[in-house]
Design an enzyme around this catalytic site. Structure first.
Site, mmCIF file in Angstrom:
data_model
loop_
_atom_site.group_PDB
_atom_site.id
_atom_site.type_symbol
_atom_site.label_atom_id
_atom_site.label_comp_id
_atom_site.label_asym_id
_atom_site.label_seq_id
_atom_site.Cartn_x
_atom_site.Cartn_y
_atom_site.Cartn_z
ATOM 1 C CE1 TYR A 1 42.907 30.552 39.141
ATOM 2 C CE2 TYR A 1 43.576 32.600 40.188
ATOM 3 C CZ TYR A 1 43.424 31.823 39.057
ATOM 4 O OH TYR A 1 43.789 32.339 37.842
ATOM 5 C CG ASP B 1 37.645 32.577 44.287
ATOM 6 O OD1 ASP B 1 36.643 32.722 43.562
ATOM 7 O OD2 ASP B 1 38.801 32.450 43.829
ATOM 8 N NE ARG C 1 43.189 56.282 40.305
ATOM 9 C CZ ARG C 1 44.088 57.214 40.598
ATOM 10 N NH1 ARG C 1 45.108 57.428 39.802
ATOM 11 N NH2 ARG C 1 43.984 57.940 41.685
ATOM 12 C CE LYS D 1 38.831 32.196 35.142
ATOM 13 N NZ LYS D 1 39.276 31.855 36.477
HETATM 14 C C1 LIG Z 1 40.310 32.514 37.212
HETATM 15 C C2 LIG Z 1 40.089 32.511 38.665
HETATM 16 C C3 LIG Z 1 40.488 33.590 39.441
HETATM 17 C C4 LIG Z 1 41.269 34.754 38.886
HETATM 18 O O1 LIG Z 1 40.607 35.481 37.913
HETATM 19 P P1 LIG Z 1 41.440 36.359 36.863
HETATM 20 O O2 LIG Z 1 40.449 37.291 36.324
HETATM 21 O O3 LIG Z 1 41.993 35.400 35.869
HETATM 22 O O4 LIG Z 1 42.531 37.044 37.623
HETATM 23 C C5 LIG Z 1 40.225 33.552 40.791
HETATM 24 N N1 LIG Z 1 39.587 32.515 41.350
HETATM 25 C C6 LIG Z 1 39.192 31.451 40.639
HETATM 26 C C7 LIG Z 1 38.489 30.342 41.309
HETATM 27 C C8 LIG Z 1 39.439 31.411 39.270
HETATM 28 O O5 LIG Z 1 39.070 30.338 38.571
#
Ligand SMILES: *Cc1c(COP(=O)(O)O)cnc(C)c1O
Length: 395
Positions: free
Chosen positions: A111, A184, A58, A209
């Site tokens: 987000y 973020d 894990r 992303k």
């Molecule tokens: C998509 C996104 C997330 C979350 O990512 P996931 O992998 O879909 O959980 C967090 N912050 C931002 C700015 C995003 O665009």
């Protein structure tokens, strides 16, 4: 146990162990992908020797370790933790550092699913969450923070509305007061802006992303330079039982190899399209921090090495049917959430802005575009097609 199995064993037993002996691996450009929950230990003394042995899959095996090392190199981090999604990286980092009685300050342009986590989960565990205006002065934000403030969670540019924050300044002021900072950093993909170099304690991103880059795998990361914080955040991953697969880690690493090239191409095309949109009569404001006319441009120019392909723009006020006609006329842009892949995408944002505490009048419906790797001329033609459909209904 060697696989030189004693003769006389049944086929049943022989087939469980046949072909399973460890052998030296040929070297490929990527790491081996190990699928394993069970890890076989070399001897009895190693079973509980967690300082020297991985005892269970894990925690991650070769591909996860290779990805962590590569991300640490990109972020200038001492350590990186992996999570099964971007959202779990943020919720996980928050859970690892916050406790009952703490206050968390979150930028209002965060987000939206993070906001849901803060409101619906953290509150139940006695953490107070306060949202702040992304355009507030750093002195005011940090100066007015209560004695319970433990962490400031930023996102810059903000989700959907693209406000820039003075991240280094906020980080420096927060540090003086003993408040942790996290960001973020998905927009900058860990590459265009390096939060840890600017004094931020935790750099979080949705690898889903741009790092993945192909819209087919979920993952998130938390990076830090402080060994104690790295340990704390990584302990949080183990406490919550999160794990990512070797196959997914391999895909992320594959994406990482072409990240700078894709970001450069998509960022450049994005700026080009944003500038084109600014001149279209149907368009109000273009929200792209790399445009010299855009709010927050100076902060972007000072701190960022480039732009990704994600930005917003407003249409002149019109009935919702015109906004839908714009989106429905698009043939190259897909309609879809997410971004960072090779494909261009568009969404209408206004319903998502309703939960904001500090709502600005944007002067018209807000559209978000993600620019993929298609040819710019085809994207311009597509947007023109959409704007024509919009103009017909806008009156
Ligand atoms: C998509 C996104 C997330 C979350 O990512 P996931 O992998 O879909 O959980 C967090 N912050 C931002 C700015 C995003 O665009």
């Amino acid at each position: 146990m060697s696989s030189g199995l004693p003769p006389g064993q049944s086929d049943q037993t022989r087939l469980i162990h046949a072909g399973a002996e460890a052998r030296p691996l040929s070297r490929t450009v990527g790491p081996p992908v190990q699928r394993g929950s069970t890890v076989l230990l070399p001897d009895a003394a190693s079973l509980y020797d967690e300082d020297h042995c991985v005892t269970y899959g894990r925690a991650g095996l070769a591909a996860q370790d290779a990805l962590k090392d590569a991300l640490a190199a990109m972020e200038g981090a001492v350590g990186v933790s992996l999570y099964p999604s971007g959202l779990s990286a943020i919720s996980g980092a928050l859970l690892a550092v916050l406790k009952a009685g703490d206050e968390l300050l979150v930028v209002d342009s965060i987000y939206k699913p993070v906001r849901r986590f803060c409101d619906e989960v953290l509150g139940r565990f006695g953490v107070t969450v306060s949202y702040y205006d992304p355009l507030v002065e750093p002195e005011r934000l940090v100066g007015e923070a209560s004695g319970a403030a433990r962490l400031i969670l930023m996102e810059s540019p903000g989700s959907l509305t693209f406000e820039m924050q003075d991240v280094p300044h906020i980080a420096a002021l927060a540090r003086e007061r003993g408040i942790l900072t996290a960001i973020d950093n998905t927009w900058a993909a860990g590459l265009l802006f390096r939060p840890l170099e600017h004094g931020v304690d935790l750099s979080l991103q949705a690898l889903t992303k741009y790092v993945g880059g192909h819209s087919d795998v979920f993952m998130g990361s938390a990076a830090s330079r402080d060994p104690a914080l790295v340990r704390k955040v990584d302990d949080g991953v183990h406490h919550l039982g999160w794990s990512v697969s070797g196959d997914d880690a391999y895909l992320m690493l594959r994406g990482l190899r072409t990240l700078p090239t894709r970001l450069a191409a998509q960022g450049q095309a994005g700026v080009q399209l944003a500038a084109w949109l600014k001149d279209q009569p149907e368009v109000g404001e273009v929200l792209h921090p790399a445009l010299s006319s855009a709010p927050g441009h100076e902060l972007w120019a000072r701190d960022y090495k480039g732009a990704c392909g994600l930005f917003g723009f407003t249409l002149r006020p019109a009935p919702q049917a015109a906004v839908e006609a714009f989106l429905d006329a698009l043939e190259v842009f897909g309609l879809g959430f997410s971004w960072g892949g090779f494909e261009s995408l568009a969404i209408w944002c206004d319903p998502q802005l309703k939960s904001r505490r500090f709502r600005r009048d944007l002067g018209g419906p807000l559209i978000r575009l993600h620019i993929g790797l298609e040819a710019s001329d085809d994207l311009v033609a597509d947007l023109r097609r959409g704007l024509d459909a919009y103009a017909k209904l806008a009156g």
